[in-house]
Design a protein around this motif. Structure first.
Motif, PDB file in Angstrom:
ATOM      1  N   CYS A 175       0.836  -1.127   0.246  1.00 33.24           N
ATOM      2  CA  CYS A 175      -0.261  -0.244  -0.042  1.00 33.24           C
ATOM      3  C   CYS A 175       1.289   1.849   0.381  1.00 33.24           C
ATOM      4  CB  CYS A 175      -1.242   0.060   1.239  1.00 33.24           C
ATOM      5  SG  CYS A 175      -1.969  -0.588   1.049  1.00 33.24           S
ATOM      6  N   GLN A 176       0.382   2.371  -0.843  1.00 34.41           N
ATOM      7  CA  GLN A 176       0.580   3.634  -0.520  1.00 34.41           C
ATOM      8  C   GLN A 176       0.161   4.339   0.277  1.00 34.41           C
ATOM      9  OE1 GLN A 176       3.211   5.645  -2.479  1.00 34.41           O
ATOM     10  NE2 GLN A 176       2.537   6.856  -0.114  1.00 34.41           N
ATOM     11  N   PHE A 177       0.368   4.403   1.942  1.00 43.67           N
ATOM     12  CA  PHE A 177       0.741   5.732   2.561  1.00 43.67           C
ATOM     13  C   PHE A 177       0.368   6.811   2.246  1.00 43.67           C
ATOM     14  CE2 PHE A 177       0.999   1.271   4.008  1.00 43.67           C
ATOM     15  CZ  PHE A 177       0.332   1.568   6.015  1.00 43.67           C
ATOM     16  N   HIS A 178      -0.445   7.140   3.826  1.00 42.89           N
ATOM     17  CA  HIS A 178      -0.864   8.841   2.819  1.00 42.89           C
ATOM     18  C   HIS A 178      -0.503   9.511   4.733  1.00 42.89           C
ATOM     19  CE1 HIS A 178      -1.770   7.590  -0.719  1.00 42.89           C
ATOM     20  NE2 HIS A 178      -1.558   8.939  -1.448  1.00 42.89           N
ATOM     21  N   ILE A 179      -0.970  10.730   4.591  1.00 42.15           N
ATOM     22  CA  ILE A 179      -1.146  11.547   6.126  1.00 42.15           C
ATOM     23  C   ILE A 179      -1.805  12.544   5.364  1.00 42.15           C
ATOM     24  CG2 ILE A 179       0.861  12.417   6.544  1.00 42.15           C
ATOM     25  CD1 ILE A 179       0.848  11.600   9.621  1.00 42.15           C
ATOM     26  N   LEU A 180      -2.911  13.161   6.598  1.00 41.66           N
ATOM     27  CA  LEU A 180      -3.378  14.726   6.096  1.00 41.66           C
ATOM     28  C   LEU A 180      -3.384  14.811   7.790  1.00 41.66           C
ATOM     29  CD1 LEU A 180      -4.782  16.760   5.536  1.00 41.66           C
ATOM     30  CD2 LEU A 180      -6.877  15.681   5.487  1.00 41.66           C
ATOM     31  N   LYS A 181      -2.881  15.921   7.959  1.00 40.25           N
ATOM     32  CA  LYS A 181      -2.029  16.772   9.394  1.00 40.25           C
ATOM     33  C   LYS A 181      -3.564  17.837   9.544  1.00 40.25           C
ATOM     34  CE  LYS A 181       2.576  15.503   9.603  1.00 40.25           C
ATOM     35  NZ  LYS A 181       3.842  16.319   9.673  1.00 40.25           N
ATOM     36  N   ARG A 182      -3.368  18.183  10.840  1.00 41.05           N
ATOM     37  CA  ARG A 182      -5.317  19.703  11.052  1.00 41.05           C
ATOM     38  C   ARG A 182      -4.402  20.605  10.150  1.00 41.05           C
ATOM     39  NH1 ARG A 182      -9.032  20.387  14.089  1.00 41.05           N
ATOM     40  NH2 ARG A 182      -8.821  17.569  14.617  1.00 41.05           N
ATOM     41  N   SER A 183      -2.716  20.771  10.295  1.00 44.60           N
ATOM     42  CA  SER A 183      -2.286  22.096  10.427  1.00 44.60           C
ATOM     43  C   SER A 183      -2.388  21.856   8.656  1.00 44.60           C
ATOM     44  CB  SER A 183      -0.790  21.932  10.624  1.00 44.60           C
ATOM     45  OG  SER A 183      -0.369  20.901  10.440  1.00 44.60           O
TER      46      SER A 183
END
Length: 175
Positions: free
Chosen positions: A164-172
């Motif tokens: 899998c390709q992992f992603h992140i979304l930060k509140r900032s």
């Protein structure tokens, strides 16, 4: 599950599951063309697996207000699929995920649901980020993650055996 109509978007309602809706979940995850990106074997879910997932999502919602939600189209009440947040087993991080019935793919519903979930998450939860991942062969799902503002982090084999390709979304990083 309390708060059955949890999230509303322009075209969709994301709501809690009822136990008598197990046939809808089987129609979704019992389809090998959908399940191919959900486990290493790609095998369709059995009714027992679907019932276990349904109980787990209901429990997760009741204890942490997370869980995969039922997607229905506002215009006619049609079942579209499921979308929501789980907890990634390896890290405990909130993790967004979605799956749509084949006939509803390609109409923007996954992106609409994911945007609604993203906004709901940052409006109602204290967490500073959530993650998402998709099988590297699943270009439409990877595109949805990018379109809702997520940033690629790394590729790894997940706990289900998928690359899998992992992603992140930060509140900032969320407007």
């Amino acid at each position: 599950m309390k708060d059955l109509d949890l999230i509303e978007t322009d075209r969709l309602i994301l709501s809690g599951w009822q136990h008598d809706q197990l046939p809808d979940l089987m129609a979704l995850h019992g389809n090998p063309r959908i399940s191919r990106y959900l486990t290493k074997s790609g095998a369709p879910w059995t009714e027992e697996q679907a019932a276990t997932a349904l109980r787990g999502w209901t429990d997760l919602f009741e204890t942490q207000r997370l869980g995969k939600l039922r997607l229905t189209r506002k215009s006619d009440g049609a079942f579209i699929g499921r979308a929501g947040f789980g907890l990634y087993p390896s890290t405990g991080e909130p993790e967004i995920g979605y799956a749509l019935l084949e006939e509803h793919q390609g109409h923007g519903y996954a992106q609409e649901a994911a945007r609604g979930l993203r906004d709901w998450f940052f409006d109602t939860r204290p967490d500073d980020h959530f993650i998402g991942m998709a099988d590297i062969r699943n270009a439409p799902s990877l595109a949805v993650l990018a379109r809702i503002g997520m940033t690629k982090t790394h590729v790894e084999v997940d706990y289900l055996g998928l690359t899998c390709q992992f992603h992140i979304l930060k509140r900032s990083d969320h407007g």
